[in-house]
Write a protein that holds these residues in place. Structure first.
Motif, mmCIF file in Angstrom:
data_model
loop_
_atom_site.group_PDB
_atom_site.id
_atom_site.type_symbol
_atom_site.label_atom_id
_atom_site.label_comp_id
_atom_site.label_asym_id
_atom_site.label_seq_id
_atom_site.Cartn_x
_atom_site.Cartn_y
_atom_site.Cartn_z
ATOM 1 N N GLY A 155 0.813 -1.202 0.000
ATOM 2 C CA GLY A 155 0.000 0.000 0.000
ATOM 3 C C GLY A 155 0.850 1.257 0.000
ATOM 4 N N ILE A 156 0.471 2.236 -0.811
ATOM 5 C CA ILE A 156 1.158 3.524 -0.840
ATOM 6 C C ILE A 156 0.498 4.438 0.187
ATOM 7 C CG2 ILE A 156 1.880 5.456 -2.273
ATOM 8 C CD1 ILE A 156 3.062 2.723 -3.049
ATOM 9 N N LYS A 157 1.234 4.805 1.212
ATOM 10 C CA LYS A 157 0.673 5.516 2.363
ATOM 11 C C LYS A 157 -0.055 6.799 1.960
ATOM 12 C CE LYS A 157 1.839 7.094 7.025
ATOM 13 N NZ LYS A 157 2.913 7.246 8.025
ATOM 14 N N ASN A 158 -1.277 6.905 2.472
ATOM 15 C CA ASN A 158 -2.143 8.071 2.273
ATOM 16 C C ASN A 158 -2.612 8.240 0.825
ATOM 17 O OD1 ASN A 158 -1.927 8.762 5.029
ATOM 18 N ND2 ASN A 158 -0.021 9.881 4.626
ATOM 19 N N TYR A 159 -2.430 7.212 0.006
ATOM 20 C CA TYR A 159 -2.958 7.190 -1.358
ATOM 21 C C TYR A 159 -3.794 5.921 -1.533
ATOM 22 C CZ TYR A 159 0.233 10.979 -2.608
ATOM 23 O OH TYR A 159 0.892 12.175 -2.679
ATOM 24 N N SER A 160 -4.713 5.962 -2.480
ATOM 25 C CA SER A 160 -5.592 4.811 -2.711
ATOM 26 C C SER A 160 -4.977 3.836 -3.699
ATOM 27 C CB SER A 160 -6.957 5.297 -3.206
ATOM 28 O OG SER A 160 -7.582 6.111 -2.245
ATOM 29 N N LEU A 161 -3.685 3.614 -3.596
ATOM 30 C CA LEU A 161 -2.966 2.753 -4.524
ATOM 31 C C LEU A 161 -2.292 1.603 -3.791
ATOM 32 C CD1 LEU A 161 -1.209 5.397 -6.815
ATOM 33 C CD2 LEU A 161 -3.252 4.060 -7.356
ATOM 34 N N VAL A 162 -2.310 0.432 -4.422
ATOM 35 C CA VAL A 162 -1.603 -0.743 -3.919
ATOM 36 C C VAL A 162 -0.802 -1.332 -5.067
ATOM 37 C CG1 VAL A 162 -1.806 -3.032 -2.880
ATOM 38 C CG2 VAL A 162 -3.412 -1.226 -2.238
ATOM 39 N N LEU A 163 0.486 -1.538 -4.860
ATOM 40 C CA LEU A 163 1.348 -2.162 -5.863
ATOM 41 C C LEU A 163 1.387 -3.667 -5.631
ATOM 42 C CD1 LEU A 163 4.361 0.343 -5.868
ATOM 43 C CD2 LEU A 163 2.221 0.442 -7.180
ATOM 44 N N GLU A 164 1.246 -4.432 -6.710
ATOM 45 C CA GLU A 164 1.229 -5.888 -6.615
ATOM 46 C C GLU A 164 2.288 -6.488 -7.547
ATOM 47 O OE1 GLU A 164 -2.696 -7.337 -7.367
ATOM 48 O OE2 GLU A 164 -3.551 -6.418 -5.576
ATOM 49 N N PRO A 165 3.566 -6.418 -7.182
ATOM 50 C CA PRO A 165 4.594 -7.066 -7.999
ATOM 51 C C PRO A 165 4.564 -8.578 -7.811
ATOM 52 C CG PRO A 165 5.573 -6.144 -6.023
ATOM 53 C CD PRO A 165 4.121 -5.726 -6.013
ATOM 54 N N GLY A 166 5.066 -9.300 -8.813
ATOM 55 C CA GLY A 166 5.110 -10.755 -8.707
ATOM 56 C C GLY A 166 6.069 -11.359 -9.717
ATOM 57 N N TYR A 167 6.536 -12.547 -9.409
ATOM 58 C CA TYR A 167 7.419 -13.261 -10.338
ATOM 59 C C TYR A 167 7.224 -14.760 -10.165
ATOM 60 C CZ TYR A 167 10.513 -14.499 -6.465
ATOM 61 O OH TYR A 167 11.009 -15.016 -5.299
ATOM 62 N N VAL A 168 7.518 -15.500 -11.221
ATOM 63 C CA VAL A 168 7.543 -16.961 -11.183
ATOM 64 C C VAL A 168 8.693 -17.421 -12.069
ATOM 65 C CG1 VAL A 168 6.378 -19.112 -11.791
ATOM 66 C CG2 VAL A 168 5.070 -17.243 -10.777
ATOM 67 N N VAL A 169 9.529 -18.300 -11.548
ATOM 68 C CA VAL A 169 10.604 -18.929 -12.319
ATOM 69 C C VAL A 169 10.381 -20.431 -12.268
ATOM 70 C CG1 VAL A 169 13.085 -19.302 -12.545
ATOM 71 C CG2 VAL A 169 12.219 -17.078 -11.769
ATOM 72 N N MET A 170 10.291 -21.072 -13.434
ATOM 73 C CA MET A 170 10.045 -22.510 -13.501
ATOM 74 C C MET A 170 11.104 -23.169 -14.363
ATOM 75 S SD MET A 170 5.859 -22.787 -13.723
ATOM 76 C CE MET A 170 5.626 -21.621 -15.064
ATOM 77 N N ILE A 171 11.639 -24.277 -13.866
ATOM 78 C CA ILE A 171 12.616 -25.071 -14.605
ATOM 79 C C ILE A 171 12.115 -26.509 -14.635
ATOM 80 C CG2 ILE A 171 14.995 -25.889 -14.695
ATOM 81 C CD1 ILE A 171 15.797 -23.386 -13.142
#
Length: 343
Positions: free
Chosen positions: A232-248
């Motif tokens: 969550g970005i403090k005092n803003y109505s934004l949420v960042l959702e980073p993600g990753y997947v590595v498959m071998i």
């Protein structure tokens, strides 16, 4: 005729598993397939969750597009006051590819044990076991040997091995994961944060996977490293959702990473309960050397629907004209407090 040849090339790639080691099918919305990635995520940070995924791809080059469907559900039980608990889940997967209807169907039971290190950290270990079945309408396939002088002769011999059968196999896997969660400092600050990282090993028993019955041709073990967060970005109505997947998996590998941005359009009414939190989601992931996944979604209370489209960037763009696959997901989740985890 040209279109038939193009589709034959694409189908040939998908049918490589008939004569060699296979590779699993995947979805593009990384945060919406927890049990497909790691059994340790079974009821790890929530009381109950159910997710349905559907993917449709290669419709631009075939009248029989590849269709992939997955449904999973899990819940927490035997929960202690300190937060320790067990999780149980069920994952069912079905994939059907091309004119021959090459299908893979699996059903798995997932179990996890979750240890609450403190009020912010959880560590989980999980296992799964189940069965899979592969099927193919062999009589609907046409092979390159049946193209004579540029024309298809379905009566011509294919010279493919005569031994052929559908196959049922057992499947086992295990994984570990770590969850960290920190709540809002105040009701309106929107500075909550959580993230999950994990590692899993799938197909530990390397089951025989070929249609031709050769016991030397097996499904290789797959190793999965994954992570996702909600910041969550403090005092803003934004949420960042980073993600990753590595498959071998055997000679194959996949790297997929990106970020979604969630904008809260409406806060919950914390006292009357009449208003439910609502948000829109937009962003994307990049599957290295293969595709750009454009993702959007809508979230209200404990429900979230996601839509995505794969823009093909690989060597198959000549055939696909960059048109990859459409995907939709629907999630329902109840967290430890009985509310949506994100708000």
């Amino acid at each position: 005729m040209i279109k038939n040849k193009i589709f034959f090339i694409i189908t040939s790639f998908s049918l490589l598993t008939l004569a060699s080691s296979g590779q699993d099918i995947h979805f593009s919305q990384l945060s919406q397939m927890p049990l497909l990635l790691n059994p340790a995520q079974t009821a790890m940070s929530h009381e109950f969750m159910a997710i349905v995924n559907y993917k449709d791809q290669w419709r631009s080059v075939s009248s029989n597009p590849f269709k992939t469907f997955n449904v999973c559900t899990d819940l927490a039980f035997m929960k202690k006051k300190n937060g320790n608990h067990l999780g149980v889940g069920l994952n069912v997967f079905s994939d059907k590819a091309g004119d021959g209807g090459m299908g893979t169907t699996t059903g798995q039971l997932h179990l996890s044990g979750v240890l609450a290190v403190d009020n912010r950290n959880l560590i989980s270990a999980g296992i799964y076991g189940g069965f899979g079945q592969r099927s193919l309408s062999y009589d609907k396939l046409n092979w390159d040997n049946q193209y004579i002088s540029g024309y298809l002769d379905a009566t011509a011999p294919s010279f493919e091995p005569a031994t052929f059968s559908n196959r049922t196999y057992a499947d086992l896997g295990a994984g570990v994961a770590w969850f960290f969660g920190k709540g809002h400092a105040t009701i309106s600050s929107n500075d909550a944060m959580n993230f999950t990282v994990g590692f899993a090993a799938q197909h530990l028993n390397t089951p025989v996977y070929t249609f031709y019955g050769n016991s030397d041709l097996k499904l290789p073990m797959k190793f999965v490293a994954h992570g996702n967060a909600e910041i969550g970005i403090k005092n803003y109505s934004l949420v960042l959702e980073p993600g990753y997947v590595v498959m071998i998996q055997g000679p194959h590998h996949e790297i997929n990473a990106g970020m979604l941005v969630k904008y809260w359009m409406q806060d919950a009414s914390h006292y009357t309960g009449r208003k439910q939190p609502a948000a829109i989601v937009l962003g994307g992931y990049y599957r290295v050397g293969d595709a750009l996944n454009v993702v959007t979604g809508y979230e209200i209370s404990s429900f979230r629907v996601g839509l995505s489209y794969d823009i093909n960037l690989s060597g198959l763009t000549v055939a696909s004209r960059s048109r990859g696959g459409f995907e939709i997901s629907l999630r329902y989740r109840i967290t430890n407090t009985g509310e949506s985890k994100n708000k």
